[in-house]
Design a protein around this motif. Sequence first.
Motif, PDB file in Angstrom:
ATOM      1  N   ILE A  68       1.014  -1.279   0.273  1.00  0.00           N
ATOM      2  CA  ILE A  68       0.005  -0.006   0.043  1.00  0.00           C
ATOM      3  C   ILE A  68       0.897   1.194  -0.045  1.00  0.00           C
ATOM      4  N   ASN A  69       1.925   1.022   0.789  1.00  0.00           N
ATOM      5  CA  ASN A  69       2.794   2.322   0.790  1.00  0.00           C
ATOM      6  C   ASN A  69       3.506   2.662  -0.487  1.00  0.00           C
ATOM      7  N   CYS A  70       3.842   1.523  -1.145  1.00  0.00           N
ATOM      8  CA  CYS A  70       4.457   1.683  -2.602  1.00  0.00           C
ATOM      9  C   CYS A  70       3.529   2.222  -3.467  1.00  0.00           C
ATOM     10  N   VAL A  71       2.328   1.828  -3.639  1.00  0.00           N
ATOM     11  CA  VAL A  71       1.077   2.348  -4.520  1.00  0.00           C
ATOM     12  C   VAL A  71       0.925   3.875  -4.363  1.00  0.00           C
ATOM     13  N   VAL A  72       0.571   4.233  -2.855  1.00  0.00           N
ATOM     14  CA  VAL A  72       0.576   5.390  -2.542  1.00  0.00           C
ATOM     15  C   VAL A  72       1.773   6.466  -2.738  1.00  0.00           C
ATOM     16  N   GLY A  73       2.895   5.921  -2.410  1.00  0.00           N
ATOM     17  CA  GLY A  73       4.008   6.841  -2.718  1.00  0.00           C
ATOM     18  C   GLY A  73       4.214   7.176  -4.339  1.00  0.00           C
ATOM     19  N   ALA A 123       3.333  10.746   2.586  1.00  0.00           N
ATOM     20  CA  ALA A 123       2.950  10.889   0.803  1.00  0.00           C
ATOM     21  C   ALA A 123       1.685  11.973   1.132  1.00  0.00           C
ATOM     22  N   LEU A 124       0.843  11.433   2.014  1.00  0.00           N
ATOM     23  CA  LEU A 124      -0.544  12.167   2.249  1.00  0.00           C
ATOM     24  C   LEU A 124      -0.130  13.563   2.694  1.00  0.00           C
ATOM     25  N   GLY A 125       0.890  13.873   3.677  1.00  0.00           N
ATOM     26  CA  GLY A 125       1.225  14.963   4.124  1.00  0.00           C
ATOM     27  C   GLY A 125       1.835  15.947   2.834  1.00  0.00           C
ATOM     28  N   SER A 139       4.536  18.108   9.188  1.00  0.00           N
ATOM     29  CA  SER A 139       4.476  16.759   9.327  1.00  0.00           C
ATOM     30  C   SER A 139       5.530  16.201  10.015  1.00  0.00           C
ATOM     31  N   LEU A 140       5.233  15.213  11.134  1.00  0.00           N
ATOM     32  CA  LEU A 140       6.151  14.545  11.792  1.00  0.00           C
ATOM     33  C   LEU A 140       6.913  13.271  11.084  1.00  0.00           C
ATOM     34  N   ALA A 141       5.987  13.020   9.895  1.00  0.00           N
ATOM     35  CA  ALA A 141       6.760  12.005   9.109  1.00  0.00           C
ATOM     36  C   ALA A 141       7.588  12.429   7.913  1.00  0.00           C
ATOM     37  N   PRO A 142       8.535  11.810   7.530  1.00  0.00           N
ATOM     38  CA  PRO A 142       9.424  12.307   6.558  1.00  0.00           C
ATOM     39  C   PRO A 142       8.534  11.831   5.105  1.00  0.00           C
ATOM     40  N   THR A 143       8.756  12.871   4.276  1.00  0.00           N
ATOM     41  CA  THR A 143       7.859  12.784   2.877  1.00  0.00           C
ATOM     42  C   THR A 143       7.968  11.180   2.248  1.00  0.00           C
ATOM     43  N   SER A 144       9.429  10.980   2.176  1.00  0.00           N
ATOM     44  CA  SER A 144       9.797   9.532   1.757  1.00  0.00           C
ATOM     45  C   SER A 144      10.844   9.049   2.793  1.00  0.00           C
ATOM     46  N   PRO A 145      10.585   8.084   3.488  1.00  0.00           N
ATOM     47  CA  PRO A 145      11.349   7.527   4.635  1.00  0.00           C
ATOM     48  C   PRO A 145      13.001   7.154   3.949  1.00  0.00           C
TER      49      PRO A 145
END
Length: 309
Positions: A92-97, A229-231, A240-246
């Motif tokens: 799912i992460n791959c598709v979303v990214g 990716a959503l951010g 966002s506290l999450a990196p755009t792409s880890p």
Amino acid sequence: MSFFTRLSPQAKHKARFAAQVSLTILVPLVPLTYFHFRAIQSREDREKEVRTKIRVPSIQTVDELLIEKCQPGDVWLFDRRCENCVHVTEMINCVVGRSLLCGGDARDGKSSDGTFDHCGIVVPGPPKDDKSLYDPHNLYLLEATAGGGVTASPLLNRLEMTQSRTVLLLPLVSPGERRNDDDYEPSGKTEILKNNVAKHLISFQKKWTEEAEKQNYKDGHSTLGILGALGYVFGVQKASLAPTSPSAWLVVSALQEAGAAMNVTDRTAMETRVEDFLRDYRFHEKDTVRLRPGWKFLGPMAMRETGRS
């Protein structure tokens, strides 16, 4: 008279609602389960193929010749096949990214067919002596993944095991270095810069592999990727506290630690996308990886290239 017709209106409503919820869960679960087990089988088949590959002594394979072109600090970009991701959340992460972070805009002469959603950085393996820092057979690829967290794999094994459509190599060049010139002899200053990069990458790898294991990063990798990716697509990546792409965050952080990349702001690495590596920072103010003066990436070289099917 059937059982359903004997139910009260309220019970019928609850039954219909339960059926709708069940279908909502089961319908997407069926293909995801299929791809999950297919990916596991595909991974096992590839492992067997690599393990049983006939290797003739003193005769190098194409992959072995390719990794000899790698040096610490080089970046690998992957155009992954999402259906081959073993973990459902990573799929799912791959598709979303790929859907939200990858674009088809111009890449300033670094264009290559593919949608690159994952990356890693070449780092030295466990040092045996000074020469081993640049021994191609002792180089590893450091990357952030759902399967192993922050992990380093031998280059040859990583290249042979990949099922990505395309793998690109971006060679990192220090000030004054001419890697494309076979007759070039690096100066003492260049050797010092390269040694510093290699040593900083060793310490960076040690620090983050240990920290990732301590924090059990692998369990949160995919969630971070989806949130990042959503951010980005909603324009809140700066908060966002999450990196755009880890994976891009890890590579840019490593380059900054090694002194090759600029830390323009505190969130430079956090807001970097994988395809930003393909944009020349000399012509773009944003959506690019800015290197320190004199440092640059050479044009991409295909390490693996397969069909789009």
